[in-house]
Design a protein around this motif. Structure first.
Motif, PDB file in Angstrom:
ATOM      1  N   ALA A 151       0.597 -14.339  30.174  1.00 17.59           N
ATOM      2  CA  ALA A 151       0.934 -13.611  28.839  1.00 17.59           C
ATOM      3  C   ALA A 151       2.255 -13.263  28.859  1.00 17.59           C
ATOM      4  N   LEU A 152       2.925 -13.700  27.683  1.00 18.95           N
ATOM      5  CA  LEU A 152       4.261 -13.369  27.362  1.00 18.95           C
ATOM      6  C   LEU A 152       4.511 -12.520  26.525  1.00 18.95           C
ATOM      7  N   PHE A 153       5.513 -11.327  26.883  1.00 19.03           N
ATOM      8  CA  PHE A 153       5.996 -10.303  26.201  1.00 19.03           C
ATOM      9  C   PHE A 153       7.368 -10.533  25.537  1.00 19.03           C
ATOM     10  N   ASP A 154       7.382 -10.609  24.384  1.00 17.17           N
ATOM     11  CA  ASP A 154       8.495 -10.954  23.601  1.00 17.17           C
ATOM     12  C   ASP A 154       9.122 -12.528  24.080  1.00 17.17           C
ATOM     13  N   LEU A 214      -0.023 -20.653  29.061  1.00 11.11           N
ATOM     14  CA  LEU A 214       0.173 -19.377  28.285  1.00 11.11           C
ATOM     15  C   LEU A 214      -0.936 -19.424  27.449  1.00 11.11           C
ATOM     16  N   ARG A 215      -1.742 -18.197  27.225  1.00  6.99           N
ATOM     17  CA  ARG A 215      -2.714 -17.883  26.598  1.00  6.99           C
ATOM     18  C   ARG A 215      -2.398 -16.837  25.604  1.00  6.99           C
ATOM     19  N   GLN A 216      -1.413 -15.888  25.635  1.00 11.11           N
ATOM     20  CA  GLN A 216      -1.253 -14.969  24.880  1.00 11.11           C
ATOM     21  C   GLN A 216       0.187 -14.604  24.620  1.00 11.11           C
ATOM     22  N   ILE A 217       0.533 -14.450  23.772  1.00  6.78           N
ATOM     23  CA  ILE A 217       2.011 -13.825  23.176  1.00  6.78           C
ATOM     24  C   ILE A 217       1.850 -12.441  22.638  1.00  6.78           C
ATOM     25  N   PHE A 218       2.522 -11.370  23.174  1.00  6.62           N
ATOM     26  CA  PHE A 218       2.619 -10.229  22.676  1.00  6.62           C
ATOM     27  C   PHE A 218       4.209  -9.900  22.290  1.00  6.62           C
ATOM     28  N   VAL A 219       3.986  -9.048  20.863  1.00  5.96           N
ATOM     29  CA  VAL A 219       5.338  -8.852  20.652  1.00  5.96           C
ATOM     30  C   VAL A 219       5.435  -7.283  20.588  1.00  5.96           C
ATOM     31  N   THR A 220       6.487  -6.990  21.097  1.00 10.98           N
ATOM     32  CA  THR A 220       6.774  -5.569  20.935  1.00 10.98           C
ATOM     33  C   THR A 220       7.372  -5.077  19.570  1.00 10.98           C
ATOM     34  N   HIS A 221       8.230  -5.700  19.016  1.00 14.33           N
ATOM     35  CA  HIS A 221       8.511  -5.494  17.944  1.00 14.33           C
ATOM     36  C   HIS A 221       9.238  -6.532  17.234  1.00 14.33           C
ATOM     37  N   SER A 222       9.348  -6.630  15.962  1.00 11.83           N
ATOM     38  CA  SER A 222      10.078  -8.089  15.507  1.00 11.83           C
ATOM     39  C   SER A 222      11.561  -7.965  14.969  1.00 11.83           C
ATOM     40  N   HIS A 223      12.366  -7.264  16.048  1.00  5.33           N
ATOM     41  CA  HIS A 223      13.847  -7.398  16.007  1.00  5.33           C
ATOM     42  C   HIS A 223      14.030  -9.060  16.587  1.00  5.33           C
ATOM     43  N   PHE A 224      15.198  -9.600  15.821  1.00  7.54           N
ATOM     44  CA  PHE A 224      15.363 -11.014  16.128  1.00  7.54           C
ATOM     45  C   PHE A 224      15.453 -11.211  17.677  1.00  7.54           C
ATOM     46  N   ASP A 225      16.207 -10.571  18.393  1.00  6.64           N
ATOM     47  CA  ASP A 225      16.433 -10.825  19.649  1.00  6.64           C
ATOM     48  C   ASP A 225      15.060 -10.678  20.501  1.00  6.64           C
ATOM     49  N   HIS A 226      14.057 -10.213  19.928  1.00  6.34           N
ATOM     50  CA  HIS A 226      12.897 -10.002  20.653  1.00  6.34           C
ATOM     51  C   HIS A 226      11.959 -11.302  20.484  1.00  6.34           C
ATOM     52  N   ILE A 227      12.332 -11.897  19.403  1.00  7.15           N
ATOM     53  CA  ILE A 227      11.071 -12.973  18.617  1.00  7.15           C
ATOM     54  C   ILE A 227      11.854 -14.233  18.293  1.00  7.15           C
ATOM     55  N   ASP A 228      12.931 -14.346  18.652  1.00  9.87           N
ATOM     56  CA  ASP A 228      13.825 -15.600  18.260  1.00  9.87           C
ATOM     57  C   ASP A 228      13.452 -16.807  18.778  1.00  9.87           C
ATOM     58  N   ALA A 288       0.014  -3.339  14.384  1.00  9.08           N
ATOM     59  CA  ALA A 288      -0.817  -3.271  13.118  1.00  9.08           C
ATOM     60  C   ALA A 288       0.287  -3.231  12.083  1.00  9.08           C
ATOM     61  N   ALA A 289       1.449  -2.669  12.310  1.00  7.53           N
ATOM     62  CA  ALA A 289       2.549  -2.463  11.250  1.00  7.53           C
ATOM     63  C   ALA A 289       3.332  -3.707  11.072  1.00  7.53           C
ATOM     64  N   SER A 290       2.961  -4.771  11.707  1.00  4.13           N
ATOM     65  CA  SER A 290       4.056  -5.857  11.852  1.00  4.13           C
ATOM     66  C   SER A 290       3.894  -6.628  10.540  1.00  4.13           C
ATOM     67  N   ASN A 327      -3.014  -1.833  24.210  1.00  2.00           N
ATOM     68  CA  ASN A 327      -1.553  -1.723  23.379  1.00  2.00           C
ATOM     69  C   ASN A 327      -1.720  -0.223  22.942  1.00  2.00           C
ATOM     70  N   ARG A 328      -0.578   0.091  22.632  1.00  2.00           N
ATOM     71  CA  ARG A 328      -0.345   1.536  21.844  1.00  2.00           C
ATOM     72  C   ARG A 328       0.688   1.210  20.892  1.00  2.00           C
ATOM     73  N   GLU A 329       0.703   2.103  19.691  1.00  2.00           N
ATOM     74  CA  GLU A 329       1.609   1.738  18.765  1.00  2.00           C
ATOM     75  C   GLU A 329       2.836   2.792  19.209  1.00  2.00           C
ATOM     76  N   THR A 330       3.975   2.182  19.141  1.00  2.00           N
ATOM     77  CA  THR A 330       5.119   3.159  19.305  1.00  2.00           C
ATOM     78  C   THR A 330       6.225   2.951  18.621  1.00  2.00           C
ATOM     79  N   PRO A 331       5.979   3.197  16.886  1.00  2.00           N
ATOM     80  CA  PRO A 331       6.952   2.941  16.119  1.00  2.00           C
ATOM     81  C   PRO A 331       8.103   4.070  16.414  1.00  2.00           C
ATOM     82  N   GLY A 332       9.244   3.556  15.635  1.00  2.00           N
ATOM     83  CA  GLY A 332      10.416   4.742  15.950  1.00  2.00           C
ATOM     84  C   GLY A 332      11.610   3.822  15.689  1.00  2.00           C
ATOM     85  N   HIS A 333      12.089   3.270  16.903  1.00  3.35           N
ATOM     86  CA  HIS A 333      13.076   2.206  16.876  1.00  3.35           C
ATOM     87  C   HIS A 333      12.851   0.963  15.897  1.00  3.35           C
ATOM     88  N   ALA A 334      11.776   0.476  15.975  1.00  4.26           N
ATOM     89  CA  ALA A 334      11.102  -0.157  14.792  1.00  4.26           C
ATOM     90  C   ALA A 334       9.957   0.160  14.317  1.00  4.26           C
TER      91      ALA A 334
END
Ligand SMILES: [Zn+2]
Length: 258
Positions: free
Chosen positions: A95-98, A117-131, A149-151, A173-180
């Motif tokens: 599994a890849l995280f970002d 690679l089976r899973q890709i998890f995105v912590t938030h969609s700022h470009f440096d994390h998903i480029d 869920a908010a993505s 997973n847990r939702e941790t909005p704030g920074h994104a």
């Protein structure tokens, strides 16, 4: 993030507003400053802030305890960002995280460790994390994409506290909005040899800090307390930038939670 005017902050530090702006950009104050008066204004713990400014740093983490975890650090234009690869030692499912900024780092790590690679998890969609997402998905089209869920990214939005099995590892997973707004934290448990669980927190929390945000600081702090700092104290925290840390270190030293 608490809407304190820059001139009030400058005044509490004995600086002019342009001096504060220059300090914010360079990270170097024009002279030795007393930071204690600014702490309550910014809702920070004064003793912890002082400790941080005296050079506090979480103790280095020995990652060999987690043999199936790799931190991959990519760089571009002076920016550096971590992404993380986790796998089951027996099945070699990963599994890849970002994705970070240099997808080749990820692709090479997958090949070198003979992983699928089976899973890709995105912590938030700022470009440096998903480029690197497009390049990595083109090479691994069968990997499932998981987002908050908010993505706005279209696929596989997390359901709260869903859990997923990756070989013998468990990922929740847990939702941790704030920074994104679409911030999510992923928790991986069940490592062999009883290595503590790992939380991939994106930019929600850093060693001694939290991710920047435009407003809503109190709500974001409450979320971090509730969703991340409530994890067992030996949980390894893997942020998107800066050093690795643990729940215990942040509970004791992070000035945002004094
Ligand atoms: Zn971010």
């Amino acid at each position: 993030m608490h809407g304190v005017p820059a001139d009030a902050v400058a005044k509490s530090l004995g600086l002019t507003t342009p001096e504060l702006k220059a300090f914010e950009q360079s990270g170097t104050p024009p002279r030795t400053l007393d930071f204690v008066p600014v702490a309550p204004l910014l809702k920070l713990s004064a003793p912890r802030l002082e400790n941080l400014l005296r050079g506090w740093h979480p103790p280095a983490v020995d990652l060999t305890l987690w043999r199936e975890l790799r931190q991959l650090t990519s760089h571009r234009d002076g920016l550096s960002v971590h992404c993380y690869l986790v796998w089951d030692e027996v099945t070699r499912e990963a599994a890849l995280f970002d994705t970070g900024l240099e997808p080749d780092l990820v692709l090479n790590a997958i090949t070198e460790n003979d992983l699928t690679l089976r899973q890709i998890f995105v912590t938030h969609s700022h470009f440096d994390h998903i480029d690197g997402l497009e390049v990595i998905r083109a090479r691994h089209p069968r990997a499932h994409l998981h987002t908050s869920a908010a993505s706005a990214l279209p696929q596989h939005r997390n359901k709260p506290n869903d859990f997923l099995q990756l070989g013998s590892l468990r990922i929740t997973n847990r939702e941790t909005p704030g920074h994104a707004e679409d911030g999510a934290t992923y928790i991986v448990g069940n490592f062999p040899e009883d290595a503590a669980r790992v939380a991939l927190v994106g930019d929600a929390l850093f060693a001694g800090s939290i991710g920047g945000m435009g407003g809503g600081g109190d709500a974001a702090r409450a979320k971090i307390r509730e969703q991340i700092l409530s994890l067992p104290s030996d949980t390894l925290l893997c942020p998107g930038h800066g050093p690795l840390t643990t729940v215990a270190e942040e509970k004791e030293h992070n000035p945002f939670f004094g």
